[in-house]
Scaffold this motif. Structure first.
Motif, PDB file in Angstrom:
ATOM      1  N   GLN A  39      -7.223   0.503   0.670  1.00 54.85           N
ATOM      2  CA  GLN A  39      -6.584  -0.122   1.839  1.00 54.85           C
ATOM      3  C   GLN A  39      -6.047  -1.517   1.512  1.00 54.85           C
ATOM      4  N   PHE A  40      -6.542  -2.101   0.420  1.00 57.58           N
ATOM      5  CA  PHE A  40      -6.207  -3.489   0.104  1.00 57.58           C
ATOM      6  C   PHE A  40      -5.435  -3.604  -1.202  1.00 57.58           C
ATOM      7  N   SER A  41      -4.586  -2.640  -1.440  1.00 56.01           N
ATOM      8  CA  SER A  41      -3.784  -2.665  -2.660  1.00 56.01           C
ATOM      9  C   SER A  41      -2.306  -2.617  -2.321  1.00 56.01           C
ATOM     10  N   MET A  42      -1.482  -3.151  -3.196  1.00 53.02           N
ATOM     11  CA  MET A  42      -0.038  -3.078  -3.016  1.00 53.02           C
ATOM     12  C   MET A  42       0.633  -3.020  -4.376  1.00 53.02           C
ATOM     13  N   ALA A  43       1.793  -2.381  -4.418  1.00 55.08           N
ATOM     14  CA  ALA A  43       2.506  -2.173  -5.675  1.00 55.08           C
ATOM     15  C   ALA A  43       3.197  -3.442  -6.137  1.00 55.08           C
ATOM     16  N   ASN A  44       3.177  -3.659  -7.461  1.00 54.72           N
ATOM     17  CA  ASN A  44       3.933  -4.789  -8.024  1.00 54.72           C
ATOM     18  C   ASN A  44       5.429  -4.543  -7.930  1.00 54.72           C
ATOM     19  N   GLU A  45       5.815  -3.283  -8.164  1.00 52.09           N
ATOM     20  CA  GLU A  45       7.226  -2.918  -8.129  1.00 52.09           C
ATOM     21  C   GLU A  45       7.441  -1.726  -7.199  1.00 52.09           C
ATOM     22  N   ILE A  46       8.559  -1.767  -6.497  1.00 49.33           N
ATOM     23  CA  ILE A  46       8.905  -0.677  -5.588  1.00 49.33           C
ATOM     24  C   ILE A  46      10.334  -0.244  -5.894  1.00 49.33           C
ATOM     25  N   GLU A  47      10.483   1.020  -6.262  1.00 45.48           N
ATOM     26  CA  GLU A  47      11.810   1.564  -6.530  1.00 45.48           C
ATOM     27  C   GLU A  47      12.364   2.185  -5.254  1.00 45.48           C
ATOM     28  N   VAL A  48      13.605   1.832  -4.935  1.00 48.30           N
ATOM     29  CA  VAL A  48      14.212   2.311  -3.691  1.00 48.30           C
ATOM     30  C   VAL A  48      15.657   2.730  -3.944  1.00 48.30           C
ATOM     31  N   ILE A  49      16.165   3.551  -3.037  1.00 45.69           N
ATOM     32  CA  ILE A  49      17.605   3.806  -2.968  1.00 45.69           C
ATOM     33  C   ILE A  49      18.098   3.072  -1.723  1.00 45.69           C
ATOM     34  N   TYR A  74      24.687  -2.666   7.990  1.00 46.38           N
ATOM     35  CA  TYR A  74      23.400  -2.021   8.275  1.00 46.38           C
ATOM     36  C   TYR A  74      22.830  -1.429   6.991  1.00 46.38           C
ATOM     37  N   VAL A  75      21.510  -1.550   6.847  1.00 43.36           N
ATOM     38  CA  VAL A  75      20.854  -1.125   5.609  1.00 43.36           C
ATOM     39  C   VAL A  75      19.574  -0.360   5.923  1.00 43.36           C
ATOM     40  N   THR A  76      19.309   0.681   5.115  1.00 50.13           N
ATOM     41  CA  THR A  76      17.992   1.313   5.105  1.00 50.13           C
ATOM     42  C   THR A  76      17.631   1.593   3.656  1.00 50.13           C
ATOM     43  N   LEU A  77      16.343   1.571   3.361  1.00 43.91           N
ATOM     44  CA  LEU A  77      15.868   1.787   1.998  1.00 43.91           C
ATOM     45  C   LEU A  77      14.988   3.040   1.953  1.00 43.91           C
ATOM     46  N   LEU A  78      15.274   3.914   1.007  1.00 45.46           N
ATOM     47  CA  LEU A  78      14.426   5.079   0.775  1.00 45.46           C
ATOM     48  C   LEU A  78      13.480   4.743  -0.376  1.00 45.46           C
ATOM     49  N   VAL A  79      12.193   4.691  -0.091  1.00 42.01           N
ATOM     50  CA  VAL A  79      11.203   4.362  -1.126  1.00 42.01           C
ATOM     51  C   VAL A  79      10.976   5.589  -2.001  1.00 42.01           C
ATOM     52  N   THR A  80      11.231   5.458  -3.298  1.00 43.26           N
ATOM     53  CA  THR A  80      11.091   6.599  -4.218  1.00 43.26           C
ATOM     54  C   THR A  80       9.875   6.480  -5.134  1.00 43.26           C
ATOM     55  N   LYS A  81       9.419   5.239  -5.390  1.00 43.58           N
ATOM     56  CA  LYS A  81       8.272   5.066  -6.290  1.00 43.58           C
ATOM     57  C   LYS A  81       7.635   3.697  -6.098  1.00 43.58           C
ATOM     58  N   LYS A  82       6.323   3.665  -6.191  1.00 36.42           N
ATOM     59  CA  LYS A  82       5.584   2.399  -6.179  1.00 36.42           C
ATOM     60  C   LYS A  82       4.720   2.370  -7.436  1.00 36.42           C
ATOM     61  N   SER A  83       4.778   1.287  -8.168  1.00 34.12           N
ATOM     62  CA  SER A  83       4.033   1.240  -9.434  1.00 34.12           C
ATOM     63  C   SER A  83       3.375  -0.115  -9.654  1.00 34.12           C
ATOM     64  N   GLY A  84       2.445  -0.148 -10.618  1.00 33.75           N
ATOM     65  CA  GLY A  84       1.739  -1.391 -10.935  1.00 33.75           C
ATOM     66  C   GLY A  84       0.912  -1.890  -9.782  1.00 33.75           C
ATOM     67  N   VAL A  85       0.066  -1.012  -9.246  1.00 36.90           N
ATOM     68  CA  VAL A  85      -0.706  -1.360  -8.046  1.00 36.90           C
ATOM     69  C   VAL A  85      -1.757  -2.427  -8.357  1.00 36.90           C
ATOM     70  N   ASP A  86      -1.782  -3.463  -7.541  1.00 41.43           N
ATOM     71  CA  ASP A  86      -2.785  -4.534  -7.641  1.00 41.43           C
ATOM     72  C   ASP A  86      -3.666  -4.526  -6.402  1.00 41.43           C
ATOM     73  N   THR A  87      -4.950  -4.778  -6.590  1.00 41.28           N
ATOM     74  CA  THR A  87      -5.868  -4.877  -5.457  1.00 41.28           C
ATOM     75  C   THR A  87      -5.982  -6.338  -5.030  1.00 41.28           C
ATOM     76  N   ILE A  88      -5.813  -6.573  -3.744  1.00 41.13           N
ATOM     77  CA  ILE A  88      -5.933  -7.938  -3.216  1.00 41.13           C
ATOM     78  C   ILE A  88      -7.392  -8.378  -3.332  1.00 41.13           C
ATOM     79  N   SER A  89      -7.615  -9.607  -3.746  1.00 37.34           N
ATOM     80  CA  SER A  89      -8.992 -10.094  -3.944  1.00 37.34           C
ATOM     81  C   SER A  89      -9.734 -10.172  -2.609  1.00 37.34           C
ATOM     82  N   PHE A  90     -11.053 -10.052  -2.684  1.00 39.40           N
ATOM     83  CA  PHE A  90     -11.895 -10.086  -1.491  1.00 39.40           C
ATOM     84  C   PHE A  90     -11.691 -11.376  -0.699  1.00 39.40           C
TER      85      PHE A  90
END
Length: 274
Positions: free
Chosen positions: A149-159, A221-237
């Motif tokens: 629940q407390f992680s997020m990707a370093n990089e996000i690939e989108v179209i 107008y813009v929309t982004l299609l998320v295709t990949k999330k990589s390099g997941v980091d966990t947020i510190s406590f």
């Protein structure tokens, strides 16, 4: 004969209408009709027993809100939204604009917040002195057991899809394989550290193979299609413990409220009519 048939048909119709509107239960002098039950079953895909339980809970809840004289005004809502905005690194105006992109009908979101505040005020009155406050050890246990629940990707690939016409993007989101000359597209890799708070909020809340809400940028107008999330980091406590405290206490409050209503049902005056 035709006149008699008409009278019979009319009589049947009236009887059916009366049956639909017939009272099935009475909860502390407040009726629940057969129509209420059928409607709840269809809207929430519930069994009859589940629908009846849901309606009883709703009536008892609303009666308790009234009894405790709990009200929520626009200032309460703005104060609550301001706290959510701050926790996501935004001011109130910016956060509202992001939410409006996500919710076509902003009033729906506002009503959800109103109900949440109402519930929190009720819990505040009911649990005073009856709820154990979460310790730091409690928070650490929750953190260790729910790190995903407390992680997020370093990089996000989108179209990225861009158009002068919002309706063209709406059509695209409904049918991504369709071609539209009004829409241009490009593949982009976004780094989490480079995103502003609004974009971070939108992208982290969007799953892989899903579109972000449509937003305006550079008069288009813009929309982004998320295709990949990589390099997941966990947020510190230490960074997240305040949010964990809120989550843990909300869970405890919900459990308390559930038990409270189960006891309330035992003392409520519930009459089964049919």
């Amino acid at each position: 004969m035709k006149k008699l048939l008409g009278i019979l048909l009319l009589s049947t119709t009236i009887s059916f209408a009366n049956l639909v509107d017939a009272v099935a239960l009475v909860v502390n002098d407040e009726p629940i009709t057969l129509y209420d039950i059928d409607k709840r079953m269809v809207e929430q895909n519930l069994t009859k027993k589940q629908a009846v339980g849901s309606l009883i809970d709703e009536i008892l809840y609303n009666q308790l809100i009234k009894e405790k004289n709990i009200t929520v005004d626009s200032l309460d809502i703005d104060n609550y939204l301001e706290k959510i905005a701050a926790s996501n690194g935004m001011d109130l105006y910016t956060f509202k604009s992001v939410v409006r992109q996500k919710y076509p009908n902003y009033k729906v979101y506002e009503n959800q917040i109103k109900e949440r505040i109402e519930r929190e005020k009720l819990i505040g009155k009911l649990v005073s002195g009856n709820l154990k406050i979460a310790t730091e050890d409690d928070l650490k246990i929750y953190y260790e057991n729910n790190k995903s629940q407390f992680s997020m990707a370093n990089e996000i690939e989108v179209i990225q899809y861009v158009s002068q016409k919002k309706e063209s993007l709406v059509s695209l989101m409904k049918n991504p394989i369709a071609t539209n000359s009004d829409v241009s597209q490009s593949k982009i890799t976004l780094k989490q550290k480079d995103l502003n708070s609004q974009m971070r909020y939108l992208l982290n809340d969007t799953q892989i193979n899903q579109f972000t809400p449509i937003f305006a940028a550079n008069n288009r107008y813009v929309t982004l299609l998320v295709t990949k999330k990589s390099g997941v980091d966990t947020i510190s406590f230490d960074e997240i413990k305040n949010k964990i405290f809120v989550v843990v206490m909300q869970q405890r409050e919900q459990n308390f409220l559930k038990e409270y209503f189960e006891k309330l049902k035992l003392t409520a005056n519930i009459k089964v009519v049919r």
